[in-house]
Motif scaffolding. Structure first.
Motif, PDB file in Angstrom:
ATOM      1  N   LYS A 195     -24.911 -13.443   5.221  1.00  0.00           N
ATOM      2  CA  LYS A 195     -25.942 -12.419   5.006  1.00  0.00           C
ATOM      3  C   LYS A 195     -26.824 -12.235   6.244  1.00  0.00           C
ATOM      4  CE  LYS A 195     -29.741 -13.338   2.837  1.00  0.00           C
ATOM      5  NZ  LYS A 195     -30.755 -13.641   1.797  1.00  0.00           N
ATOM      6  N   ASP A 196     -27.268 -13.328   6.831  1.00  0.00           N
ATOM      7  CA  ASP A 196     -28.171 -13.230   7.974  1.00  0.00           C
ATOM      8  C   ASP A 196     -27.503 -12.531   9.150  1.00  0.00           C
ATOM      9  OD1 ASP A 196     -30.059 -14.532   6.484  1.00  0.00           O
ATOM     10  OD2 ASP A 196     -29.747 -16.497   7.418  1.00  0.00           O
ATOM     11  N   TYR A 197     -26.210 -12.780   9.330  1.00  0.00           N
ATOM     12  CA  TYR A 197     -25.487 -12.145  10.433  1.00  0.00           C
ATOM     13  C   TYR A 197     -25.326 -10.647  10.178  1.00  0.00           C
ATOM     14  CZ  TYR A 197     -21.887 -11.463  14.006  1.00  0.00           C
ATOM     15  OH  TYR A 197     -21.184 -11.015  15.090  1.00  0.00           O
ATOM     16  N   LEU A 198     -25.006 -10.267   8.933  1.00  0.00           N
ATOM     17  CA  LEU A 198     -24.901  -8.851   8.583  1.00  0.00           C
ATOM     18  C   LEU A 198     -26.234  -8.158   8.790  1.00  0.00           C
ATOM     19  CD1 LEU A 198     -23.380  -6.436   7.416  1.00  0.00           C
ATOM     20  CD2 LEU A 198     -23.907  -7.291   5.129  1.00  0.00           C
ATOM     21  N   TYR A 199     -27.300  -8.805   8.388  1.00  0.00           N
ATOM     22  CA  TYR A 199     -28.642  -8.248   8.558  1.00  0.00           C
ATOM     23  C   TYR A 199     -28.922  -7.995  10.042  1.00  0.00           C
ATOM     24  CZ  TYR A 199     -33.686  -7.677   7.984  1.00  0.00           C
ATOM     25  OH  TYR A 199     -34.967  -7.177   7.996  1.00  0.00           O
ATOM     26  N   GLU A 200     -28.592  -8.969  10.889  1.00  0.00           N
ATOM     27  CA  GLU A 200     -28.806  -8.827  12.332  1.00  0.00           C
ATOM     28  C   GLU A 200     -28.006  -7.654  12.883  1.00  0.00           C
ATOM     29  OE1 GLU A 200     -27.892 -12.431  14.311  1.00  0.00           O
ATOM     30  OE2 GLU A 200     -29.337 -13.642  13.171  1.00  0.00           O
ATOM     31  N   LEU A 201     -26.771  -7.501  12.441  1.00  0.00           N
ATOM     32  CA  LEU A 201     -25.921  -6.424  12.936  1.00  0.00           C
ATOM     33  C   LEU A 201     -26.494  -5.061  12.554  1.00  0.00           C
ATOM     34  CD1 LEU A 201     -22.348  -7.813  12.192  1.00  0.00           C
ATOM     35  CD2 LEU A 201     -23.447  -7.606  14.421  1.00  0.00           C
ATOM     36  N   VAL A 202     -26.958  -4.930  11.310  1.00  0.00           N
ATOM     37  CA  VAL A 202     -27.524  -3.656  10.862  1.00  0.00           C
ATOM     38  C   VAL A 202     -28.771  -3.327  11.655  1.00  0.00           C
ATOM     39  CG1 VAL A 202     -28.589  -2.459   8.914  1.00  0.00           C
ATOM     40  CG2 VAL A 202     -26.560  -3.863   8.547  1.00  0.00           C
ATOM     41  N   GLU A 203     -29.646  -4.308  11.846  1.00  0.00           N
ATOM     42  CA  GLU A 203     -30.875  -4.077  12.595  1.00  0.00           C
ATOM     43  C   GLU A 203     -30.581  -3.697  14.041  1.00  0.00           C
ATOM     44  OE1 GLU A 203     -34.461  -4.446  11.443  1.00  0.00           O
ATOM     45  OE2 GLU A 203     -33.106  -3.741   9.882  1.00  0.00           O
TER      46      GLU A 203
END
Length: 205
Positions: A195-203
Motif C-alpha cells: 500500500k505505501d509503495y502504491l501511495y508513493e507512486l500515485v503521489e
C-alpha cells in the motif's frame, strides 16, 4: 496476519459483447442467470479473506450498482471495511490526471484509510479461481515490489488477442509487457503491491 485490500479497476476494460454491453459495463454482464461477471472477482477476494473492496467504475455502472448493492452477498456490508463503488471525481479543478491514475488520485482516501498493508488490483474480465493469500506469500518470499499474475496457456484463442502478454526471465521477473500475439503468458490484469509503495507512486505521478 498481513491484510490485503482489493481494488477492482474497471476503467480500461472494453465492452466487447455487443448488445449485452450497450447499456451496462462488461463487469455487469449476466452469467448463468443470477450472477454477473464481477462476482467471480469479488468471490476470489472474499474467499482470500479480503474484507475491504473498492470498485473503480467510470461509465455504464448503474446496472452494476443495482447488482452489488451494499455487498451483502459477499458479507461485505460491514462497518469496518466493506464494499465501496468509487467513480472518479469530475468536479476537482486541480486534477490533471488521466485514465487509471485519475481513479487512484481521486480516491486516495481509500488507500489512506484502509488498515491493509497490501493492495490487490484486479480487473473483472478473467474468470478464474485463485487464492490471493498464495500470491501474498510468493510476493513476500521473493521480496518483490510488485507481483503480477499471469497464466501460461497451452493454446492461444481469439479472446487472448486483446490481453497483454508478459515476457518473464528464468528468475520469474517480468522483463516486458507487450501485445505479442504468439506469447502464451497471458497477463490476467491482477497485481499485488504494498500500500505505501502504491501511495508513493500515485503521489509522484
Amino acid at each position: 496476519m498481513d491484510q490485503i485490500a482489493g481494488i477492482i479497476n474497471l476503467d480500461h476494460e472494453q465492452d466487447l459483447l455487443d448488445e449485452l454491453t450497450y447499456f451496462r459495463c462488461g463487469a455487469a454482464v449476466p452469467f448463468a442467470g443470477r450472477y454477473r461477471m464481477i462476482d467471480f472477482t469479488i468471490s476470489n477476494m472474499t474467499n482470500s479473506r479480503i474484507e475491504s473492496v473498492a470498485v473503480f467504475a467510470r461509465r455504464k455502472y448503474r446496472s452494476l450498482m443495482d447488482h452489488l448493492e451494499q455487498g451483502k452477498a459477499w458479507d461485505l456490508d460491514r462497518k469496518r471495511g466493506g464494499l465501496f463503488i468509487l467513480p472518479p471525481d469530475w468536479n476537482d479543478p486541480t486534477d490533471i490526471s488521466r485514465g487509471d491514475l485519475q481513479h487512484f488520485h481521486n480516491n486516495i482516501d481509500f488507500l489512506r484509510r484502509t488498515l491493509a498493508e497490501y493492495i490487490l488490483v484486479s480487473g473483472s474480465q478473467h474468470i478464474c479461481n485463485i487464492n490471493f493469500q498464495d500470491v501474498l506469500k510468493e510476493h513476500k518470499d521473493v521480496n518483490a515490489d510488485v507481483t503480477v499474475i499471469y497464466k501460461k496457456v497451452d493454446e492461444l484463442y481469439p479472446e487472448h488477442q486483446m490481453a497483454h502478454k508478459l515476457d518473464v526471465d528464468e528468475e520469474g521477473r517480468v522483463t516486458s509487457i507487450n501485445n505479442d500475439h504468439t506469447n502464451t503468458n497471458v497477463y490476467m490484469d491482477m497485481y499485488l503491491i504494498k500500500k505505501d509503495y502504491l501511495y508513493e507512486l500515485v503521489e509522484e505521478c
